[in-house]
Design a protein around this motif. Structure first.
Motif, PDB file in Angstrom:
ATOM      1  N   SER A   1     -13.701   3.182   7.969  1.00 50.86           N
ATOM      2  CA  SER A   1     -13.754   4.516   7.369  1.00 50.86           C
ATOM      3  C   SER A   1     -14.768   5.468   7.981  1.00 50.86           C
ATOM      4  O   SER A   1     -14.668   6.678   7.790  1.00 50.86           O
ATOM      5  CB  SER A   1     -14.098   4.377   5.880  1.00 50.86           C
TER       6      SER A   1
ATOM      7  N   THR B   1     -10.623  11.066  11.521  1.00 48.71           N
ATOM      8  CA  THR B   1     -10.745  11.709  10.206  1.00 48.71           C
ATOM      9  C   THR B   1     -11.088  10.615   9.191  1.00 48.71           C
ATOM     10  O   THR B   1     -10.824   9.442   9.461  1.00 48.71           O
ATOM     11  CB  THR B   1      -9.409  12.362   9.801  1.00 48.71           C
ATOM     12  N   PRO B   2     -11.666  10.953   8.019  1.00 47.31           N
ATOM     13  CA  PRO B   2     -12.117   9.915   7.087  1.00 47.31           C
ATOM     14  C   PRO B   2     -11.014   8.932   6.710  1.00 47.31           C
ATOM     15  O   PRO B   2      -9.983   9.316   6.164  1.00 47.31           O
ATOM     16  CB  PRO B   2     -12.584  10.720   5.860  1.00 47.31           C
ATOM     17  N   GLY B   3     -11.228   7.650   7.038  1.00 44.57           N
ATOM     18  CA  GLY B   3     -10.248   6.606   6.706  1.00 44.57           C
ATOM     19  C   GLY B   3      -9.080   6.524   7.675  1.00 44.57           C
ATOM     20  O   GLY B   3      -8.162   5.715   7.469  1.00 44.57           O
TER      21      GLY B   3
ATOM     22  N   ASN C   1      -6.543   3.830   5.686  1.00 43.98           N
ATOM     23  CA  ASN C   1      -7.518   3.936   4.605  1.00 43.98           C
ATOM     24  C   ASN C   1      -7.586   5.342   4.002  1.00 43.98           C
ATOM     25  O   ASN C   1      -8.313   5.563   3.036  1.00 43.98           O
ATOM     26  CB  ASN C   1      -8.897   3.463   5.057  1.00 43.98           C
ATOM     27  N   HIS C   2      -6.834   6.266   4.572  1.00 38.52           N
ATOM     28  CA  HIS C   2      -6.668   7.579   3.946  1.00 38.52           C
ATOM     29  C   HIS C   2      -5.414   7.516   3.067  1.00 38.52           C
ATOM     30  O   HIS C   2      -5.480   7.630   1.856  1.00 38.52           O
ATOM     31  CB  HIS C   2      -6.560   8.659   5.032  1.00 38.52           C
TER      32      HIS C   2
ATOM     33  N   ARG D   1      -5.545   4.755   0.317  1.00 38.06           N
ATOM     34  CA  ARG D   1      -6.722   4.740  -0.575  1.00 38.06           C
ATOM     35  C   ARG D   1      -6.340   4.689  -2.042  1.00 38.06           C
ATOM     36  O   ARG D   1      -6.883   3.947  -2.836  1.00 38.06           O
ATOM     37  CB  ARG D   1      -7.575   6.001  -0.272  1.00 38.06           C
TER      38      ARG D   1
ATOM     39  N   ILE E   1     -15.293   7.342   2.184  1.00 48.21           N
ATOM     40  CA  ILE E   1     -14.188   8.309   2.257  1.00 48.21           C
ATOM     41  C   ILE E   1     -14.415   9.436   1.252  1.00 48.21           C
ATOM     42  O   ILE E   1     -14.240  10.621   1.558  1.00 48.21           O
ATOM     43  CB  ILE E   1     -12.834   7.594   2.059  1.00 48.21           C
TER      44      ILE E   1
ATOM     45  N   PHE F   1     -14.960  13.401   2.298  1.00 55.94           N
ATOM     46  CA  PHE F   1     -14.071  14.469   1.827  1.00 55.94           C
ATOM     47  C   PHE F   1     -14.783  15.378   0.823  1.00 55.94           C
ATOM     48  O   PHE F   1     -14.142  16.008  -0.006  1.00 55.94           O
ATOM     49  CB  PHE F   1     -12.787  13.890   1.214  1.00 55.94           C
TER      50      PHE F   1
ATOM     51  N   TYR G   1     -10.368  10.832  -4.383  1.00 54.75           N
ATOM     52  CA  TYR G   1     -10.897   9.687  -3.632  1.00 54.75           C
ATOM     53  C   TYR G   1     -12.048   8.997  -4.370  1.00 54.75           C
ATOM     54  O   TYR G   1     -12.672   8.079  -3.841  1.00 54.75           O
ATOM     55  CB  TYR G   1     -11.396  10.127  -2.248  1.00 54.75           C
TER      56      TYR G   1
END
Ligand code: NAI
Length: 297
Positions: A125, A189-191, A195-196, A199, A252, A256, A262
């Motif tokens: 992440s 990008t986050p995850g 994992n985006h 999530r 994450i 964000f 999240y």
């Protein structure tokens, strides 16, 4: 191989836990020499021993030939001093999911290996760009995000950071193919992708549990048998490890800017503090004996 890719003959794994040993296995089986290093004394030797036992069992069942077993084992070399990785072509980091600790490690790696060595992170992440932020040569740093269990989950996210050279992405994608995996390129990008997108599978299930809608066993059962997921969300949390999953959820959420969807759940935080980490310790949501779930599901 194309003109841009580098021929990988040797690789170092830093962090020989669940993921590190899984990556080590597929690399060794693909004929790549693998150096195994872990900061915890004896952990790399223990990881190699467990892998050897598992490969011997699979060979006895006819999954591999004796020659394949011997060749893979010969490729797995435990090292006690991280300085011994100085000649490898690729370093794959699979240590704790903590940005500061990963940043420190990448800085240290740059003092050991030459500029041409690829530095890859198996982070779930954290931003690849941030992990590379203290590096003098961030152009050779990329994400190489495998899934658990690595030999069975034949796909890997390849993630260029803002400064990563395209040849590094090409080389890691070709390396994935050589190890029997499909490389999918994802933006930093986050995850990333899994994992985006995935999530909510954990966070919503935790919310449903918190609201008292159903037991965790029933939530798992319905998502597995009704919605067709291979594992229920609580089985997955136990497999991944709460010590890995909870920091990933926090990371994450933070990246964000605290977007509500999240938000991690206090239950996994409590389980982390109480060391109910899942399969690896014999107890998480479920109880385990020798890594097997004990509820008869
Ligand atoms: P793990 O806890 O099984 O293994 C981590 C290993 O790293 C331990 O053996 C520990 O002693 C070692 N270590 C910690 N700090 C170190 C350092 N500074 N230098 C050298 N060794 C160090 O963890 P796991 O599950 O293998 O996860 C590792 C990484 O892979 C994390 O970044 C995690 O987010 C990521 N990941 C985990 C997945 C999972 O399902 N468990 C899936 C995909 C990625």
């Amino acid at each position: 191989m194309t003109a841009n890719t580098i021929n990988i003959k040797s690789l170092a794994i830093i962090g020989t836990g669940v993921m590190g040993m899984g990556i080590a296995q597929i690399a060794a089986q693909a004929g790549i020499q693998v150096l195994l290093f872990d900061a915890k004394m004896g952990a790399a030797a223990q990881g190699r021993k467990s892998l050897q036992t598992m490969l011997e069992k699979l060979t006895a069942k006819g999954k591999f030939t004796d020659a394949q077993l011997q060749s893979a084992l010969a490729n797995l070399i435990v090292i006690d001093d991280i300085a011994n990785i100085s000649t490898v072509d690729v370093v794959v980091e699979a240590i704790v999911e903590n940005l500061e600790i990963k940043q420190q490690l990448f800085k240290q790696l740059e003092s050991i290996v030459p500029t041409k060595t690829i530095l890859a992170t198996n982070t779930s992440s954290l931003a690849v760009t941030a992990i590379a932020a203290n590096c003098t040569h961030p152009e050779r740093v990329a994400g190489f995000h495998f899934f658990n269990p690595v030999p069975l989950m034949k796909i890997v996210e390849v993630i260029p950071g803002l400064s990563t050279h395209p040849a590094i992405v090409e080389t890691l994608t070709a390396l994935a193919t050589r190890m029997g995996h499909l490389g999918v390129v994802a933006k930093d990008t986050p995850g990333f992708i899994v994992n985006h997108g995935g999530r909510a599978y954990g966070t919503e299930a935790l919310k449903i549990l918190g609201e008292g809608v159903a037991s965790f066993e029933d939530i798992d059962r319905i998502l597995r048998e009704g919605a067709g997921f291979r594992m229920g969300p609580f089985e997955l949390l136990d497999l991944t490890g709460i010590d890995v999953s909870h920091p990933v959820m926090e990371s994450i959420y933070t990246q964000f800017y605290h977007e509500d969807r999240y938000r991690p759940h206090p239950l996994t935080r409590q389980m982390l503090i109480g060391k109910k980490l899942g399969r690896k310790v014999g107890e998480g949501f479920y109880q385990y004996t020798e890594n097997k779930k004990q509820d008869g599901q």
